[in-house]
Design a protein around this motif. Sequence first.
Motif, PDB file in Angstrom:
ATOM      1  N   PRO A   1       0.798  -1.226   0.000  1.00 51.30           N
ATOM      2  CA  PRO A   1       0.000   0.000   0.000  1.00 51.30           C
ATOM      3  C   PRO A   1       0.833   1.280   0.000  1.00 51.30           C
ATOM      4  O   PRO A   1       0.380   2.315  -0.487  1.00 51.30           O
ATOM      5  CB  PRO A   1      -0.842  -0.120   1.276  1.00 51.30           C
ATOM      6  CG  PRO A   1      -0.168  -1.155   2.100  1.00 51.30           C
ATOM      7  CD  PRO A   1       0.476  -2.090   1.140  1.00 51.30           C
ATOM      8  N   ASN A   2       2.039   1.229   0.530  1.00 46.91           N
ATOM      9  CA  ASN A   2       2.915   2.399   0.554  1.00 46.91           C
ATOM     10  C   ASN A   2       4.061   2.271  -0.456  1.00 46.91           C
ATOM     11  O   ASN A   2       5.175   2.728  -0.212  1.00 46.91           O
ATOM     12  CB  ASN A   2       3.481   2.620   1.954  1.00 46.91           C
ATOM     13  CG  ASN A   2       4.391   1.487   2.404  1.00 46.91           C
ATOM     14  OD1 ASN A   2       4.327   0.372   1.871  1.00 46.91           O
ATOM     15  ND2 ASN A   2       5.251   1.747   3.373  1.00 46.91           N
ATOM     16  N   TYR A   3       3.773   1.638  -1.615  1.00 38.10           N
ATOM     17  CA  TYR A   3       4.840   1.374  -2.585  1.00 38.10           C
ATOM     18  C   TYR A   3       5.519   2.654  -3.077  1.00 38.10           C
ATOM     19  O   TYR A   3       6.715   2.640  -3.412  1.00 38.10           O
ATOM     20  CB  TYR A   3       4.303   0.564  -3.763  1.00 38.10           C
ATOM     21  CG  TYR A   3       3.437   1.330  -4.727  1.00 38.10           C
ATOM     22  CD1 TYR A   3       3.990   1.985  -5.826  1.00 38.10           C
ATOM     23  CD2 TYR A   3       2.061   1.398  -4.559  1.00 38.10           C
ATOM     24  CE1 TYR A   3       3.192   2.689  -6.711  1.00 38.10           C
ATOM     25  CE2 TYR A   3       1.268   2.097  -5.440  1.00 38.10           C
ATOM     26  CZ  TYR A   3       1.828   2.744  -6.513  1.00 38.10           C
ATOM     27  OH  TYR A   3       1.048   3.442  -7.390  1.00 38.10           O
ATOM     28  N   GLU A   4       4.780   3.760  -3.135  1.00 39.74           N
ATOM     29  CA  GLU A   4       5.387   5.014  -3.593  1.00 39.74           C
ATOM     30  C   GLU A   4       6.487   5.462  -2.630  1.00 39.74           C
ATOM     31  O   GLU A   4       7.532   5.973  -3.045  1.00 39.74           O
ATOM     32  CB  GLU A   4       4.318   6.089  -3.741  1.00 39.74           C
ATOM     33  CG  GLU A   4       3.326   5.802  -4.875  1.00 39.74           C
ATOM     34  CD  GLU A   4       2.243   6.848  -4.975  1.00 39.74           C
ATOM     35  OE1 GLU A   4       1.933   7.465  -3.932  1.00 39.74           O
ATOM     36  OE2 GLU A   4       1.711   7.047  -6.080  1.00 39.74           O
ATOM     37  N   THR A   5       6.263   5.257  -1.341  1.00 41.72           N
ATOM     38  CA  THR A   5       7.287   5.580  -0.346  1.00 41.72           C
ATOM     39  C   THR A   5       8.487   4.659  -0.498  1.00 41.72           C
ATOM     40  O   THR A   5       9.644   5.101  -0.411  1.00 41.72           O
ATOM     41  CB  THR A   5       6.711   5.456   1.075  1.00 41.72           C
ATOM     42  OG1 THR A   5       5.574   6.312   1.204  1.00 41.72           O
ATOM     43  CG2 THR A   5       7.743   5.830   2.121  1.00 41.72           C
ATOM     44  N   LEU A   6       8.234   3.365  -0.732  1.00 42.73           N
ATOM     45  CA  LEU A   6       9.320   2.409  -0.920  1.00 42.73           C
ATOM     46  C   LEU A   6      10.155   2.774  -2.145  1.00 42.73           C
ATOM     47  O   LEU A   6      11.388   2.690  -2.117  1.00 42.73           O
ATOM     48  CB  LEU A   6       8.763   0.992  -1.087  1.00 42.73           C
ATOM     49  CG  LEU A   6       7.968   0.415   0.081  1.00 42.73           C
ATOM     50  CD1 LEU A   6       7.494  -0.990  -0.246  1.00 42.73           C
ATOM     51  CD2 LEU A   6       8.807   0.404   1.349  1.00 42.73           C
ATOM     52  N   VAL A   7       9.479   3.172  -3.211  1.00 42.66           N
ATOM     53  CA  VAL A   7      10.193   3.571  -4.429  1.00 42.66           C
ATOM     54  C   VAL A   7      11.142   4.720  -4.126  1.00 42.66           C
ATOM     55  O   VAL A   7      12.302   4.730  -4.552  1.00 42.66           O
ATOM     56  CB  VAL A   7       9.185   3.974  -5.530  1.00 42.66           C
ATOM     57  CG1 VAL A   7       9.901   4.717  -6.664  1.00 42.66           C
ATOM     58  CG2 VAL A   7       8.488   2.740  -6.086  1.00 42.66           C
ATOM     59  N   GLY A   8      10.661   5.710  -3.371  1.00 41.74           N
ATOM     60  CA  GLY A   8      11.508   6.845  -3.016  1.00 41.74           C
ATOM     61  C   GLY A   8      12.682   6.470  -2.141  1.00 41.74           C
ATOM     62  O   GLY A   8      13.734   7.115  -2.189  1.00 41.74           O
ATOM     63  N   GLU A   9      12.529   5.403  -1.355  1.00 41.14           N
ATOM     64  CA  GLU A   9      13.595   4.981  -0.445  1.00 41.14           C
ATOM     65  C   GLU A   9      14.691   4.185  -1.147  1.00 41.14           C
ATOM     66  O   GLU A   9      15.873   4.338  -0.828  1.00 41.14           O
ATOM     67  CB  GLU A   9      13.009   4.119   0.679  1.00 41.14           C
ATOM     68  CG  GLU A   9      12.196   4.874   1.710  1.00 41.14           C
ATOM     69  CD  GLU A   9      13.058   5.600   2.720  1.00 41.14           C
ATOM     70  OE1 GLU A   9      14.240   5.247   2.863  1.00 41.14           O
ATOM     71  OE2 GLU A   9      12.539   6.517   3.377  1.00 41.14           O
ATOM     72  N   VAL A  10      14.306   3.325  -2.089  1.00 47.34           N
ATOM     73  CA  VAL A  10      15.284   2.351  -2.594  1.00 47.34           C
ATOM     74  C   VAL A  10      15.626   2.471  -4.076  1.00 47.34           C
ATOM     75  O   VAL A  10      16.644   1.926  -4.508  1.00 47.34           O
ATOM     76  CB  VAL A  10      14.819   0.906  -2.315  1.00 47.34           C
ATOM     77  CG1 VAL A  10      14.599   0.696  -0.829  1.00 47.34           C
ATOM     78  CG2 VAL A  10      13.534   0.577  -3.072  1.00 47.34           C
ATOM     79  N   LEU A  11      14.786   3.129  -4.879  1.00 43.41           N
ATOM     80  CA  LEU A  11      15.095   3.258  -6.299  1.00 43.41           C
ATOM     81  C   LEU A  11      15.713   4.626  -6.574  1.00 43.41           C
ATOM     82  O   LEU A  11      15.235   5.645  -6.077  1.00 43.41           O
ATOM     83  CB  LEU A  11      13.841   3.074  -7.157  1.00 43.41           C
ATOM     84  CG  LEU A  11      13.158   1.703  -7.063  1.00 43.41           C
ATOM     85  CD1 LEU A  11      11.989   1.632  -8.030  1.00 43.41           C
ATOM     86  CD2 LEU A  11      14.145   0.578  -7.357  1.00 43.41           C
ATOM     87  N   SER A  12      16.761   4.633  -7.372  1.00 43.86           N
ATOM     88  CA  SER A  12      17.527   5.861  -7.596  1.00 43.86           C
ATOM     89  C   SER A  12      17.122   6.593  -8.865  1.00 43.86           C
ATOM     90  O   SER A  12      17.861   7.419  -9.368  1.00 43.86           O
ATOM     91  CB  SER A  12      19.028   5.514  -7.659  1.00 43.86           C
ATOM     92  OG  SER A  12      19.280   4.577  -8.698  1.00 43.86           O
ATOM     93  N   PHE A  13      15.935   6.295  -9.412  1.00 37.83           N
ATOM     94  CA  PHE A  13      15.490   6.963 -10.628  1.00 37.83           C
ATOM     95  C   PHE A  13      13.993   7.254 -10.539  1.00 37.83           C
ATOM     96  O   PHE A  13      13.281   6.683  -9.715  1.00 37.83           O
ATOM     97  CB  PHE A  13      15.787   6.105 -11.861  1.00 37.83           C
ATOM     98  CG  PHE A  13      15.220   4.715 -11.787  1.00 37.83           C
ATOM     99  CD1 PHE A  13      13.924   4.434 -12.197  1.00 37.83           C
ATOM    100  CD2 PHE A  13      16.000   3.671 -11.271  1.00 37.83           C
ATOM    101  CE1 PHE A  13      13.414   3.161 -12.106  1.00 37.83           C
ATOM    102  CE2 PHE A  13      15.472   2.384 -11.181  1.00 37.83           C
ATOM    103  CZ  PHE A  13      14.185   2.139 -11.597  1.00 37.83           C
ATOM    104  N   VAL A  14      13.530   8.143 -11.390  1.00 39.48           N
ATOM    105  CA  VAL A  14      12.126   8.542 -11.391  1.00 39.48           C
ATOM    106  C   VAL A  14      11.290   7.468 -12.067  1.00 39.48           C
ATOM    107  O   VAL A  14      11.635   6.971 -13.145  1.00 39.48           O
ATOM    108  CB  VAL A  14      11.946   9.888 -12.117  1.00 39.48           C
ATOM    109  CG1 VAL A  14      10.475  10.283 -12.143  1.00 39.48           C
ATOM    110  CG2 VAL A  14      12.770  10.974 -11.434  1.00 39.48           C
ATOM    111  N   THR A  15      10.183   7.095 -11.444  1.00 36.02           N
ATOM    112  CA  THR A  15       9.345   6.010 -11.967  1.00 36.02           C
ATOM    113  C   THR A  15       8.014   6.513 -12.523  1.00 36.02           C
ATOM    114  O   THR A  15       7.101   5.729 -12.756  1.00 36.02           O
ATOM    115  CB  THR A  15       9.059   4.988 -10.850  1.00 36.02           C
ATOM    116  OG1 THR A  15       8.377   5.649  -9.785  1.00 36.02           O
ATOM    117  CG2 THR A  15      10.345   4.370 -10.339  1.00 36.02           C
TER     118      THR A  15
END
Length: 294
Positions: free
Chosen positions: A69-83
């Motif tokens: 449910p909080n995947y957008e937060t996870l993306v900001g934490e661990v992925l180094s590029f814009v999704t």
Amino acid sequence: MGASFSLSFTDQDGFSSSSSPSLGDLPESCVASIIGYLDPPQICKLAKLNRAFRAASWADFVWESKLPPNYETLVGEVLSFVTEKLGKRDIYTRLCRVNTFDGGTKKIWLDKSTGGVCMSISSKGLQITGIDDRRYWNHIPTEESRFGSIAYLQQTWWFEVDGEVEFPFPPGTYSVFFRLQLGRAARKFGRRICSSEHVHGWDIKPVRFQLWTSDGQYATSQCTVSDPGEWFHYHVGDFNVENSNSSTRIKISMTQIDCTHTKGGLCLDSVVIYPSKFRERLKQRGYLKCAKPM
């Protein structure tokens, strides 16, 4: 007849053609609604059936239901590029890969089947008493760790390992483990061998494990480290996350500080955090050591 009835026609060359509907005739939205009830590996398999299933397997609403449910937060934490330009299936795929952060000392990924968040903290990301003294500890390169190295204890009187992590875990119950092995493994003539040269002292008194969370949860247990030559997950305890809008801070400890005897020959790979239902997987594979609550 009934449901299996179809109208067939035979042309002048003797070939039969059928007017009965096939899977390929199903509307894409209908297919997407159906496969939304399946787990991700099953969806990917069905995508090979035909064009309708393949197109439906890319529907954003199908994959958004699989993401935390909080995947957008996870993306900001661990992925180094814009999704922003990525579809939900692409985001799911990227998060299922092992993503490294915090200077390479932590790795996080989604379980491909369930979408559950998994984390591993390397030995270099832990506070180990005496780690800088080569008489006691050494960092050893190995292919048996996802981090490429482990901490190896030759001998010590005071054994203490602490760790801490703060992360926005999705709601759920999680289990914490230390991944340990007695004995030092190596390869000789293409075969794995394990030396028990320095293994001693662990059968005298158990190791104590402790877990604290920022919202007041606490667990403590103890277990005797045993069975040289194999990696085991020693269960520290469980914690529960209810709010996905904030981060949970976790502290972990492993100690054996009875100074009446020395202990040694221990390999410390990492601390692992899994959704609690994964404990059964580890048990079935023979990788689990359950500590006794104190």
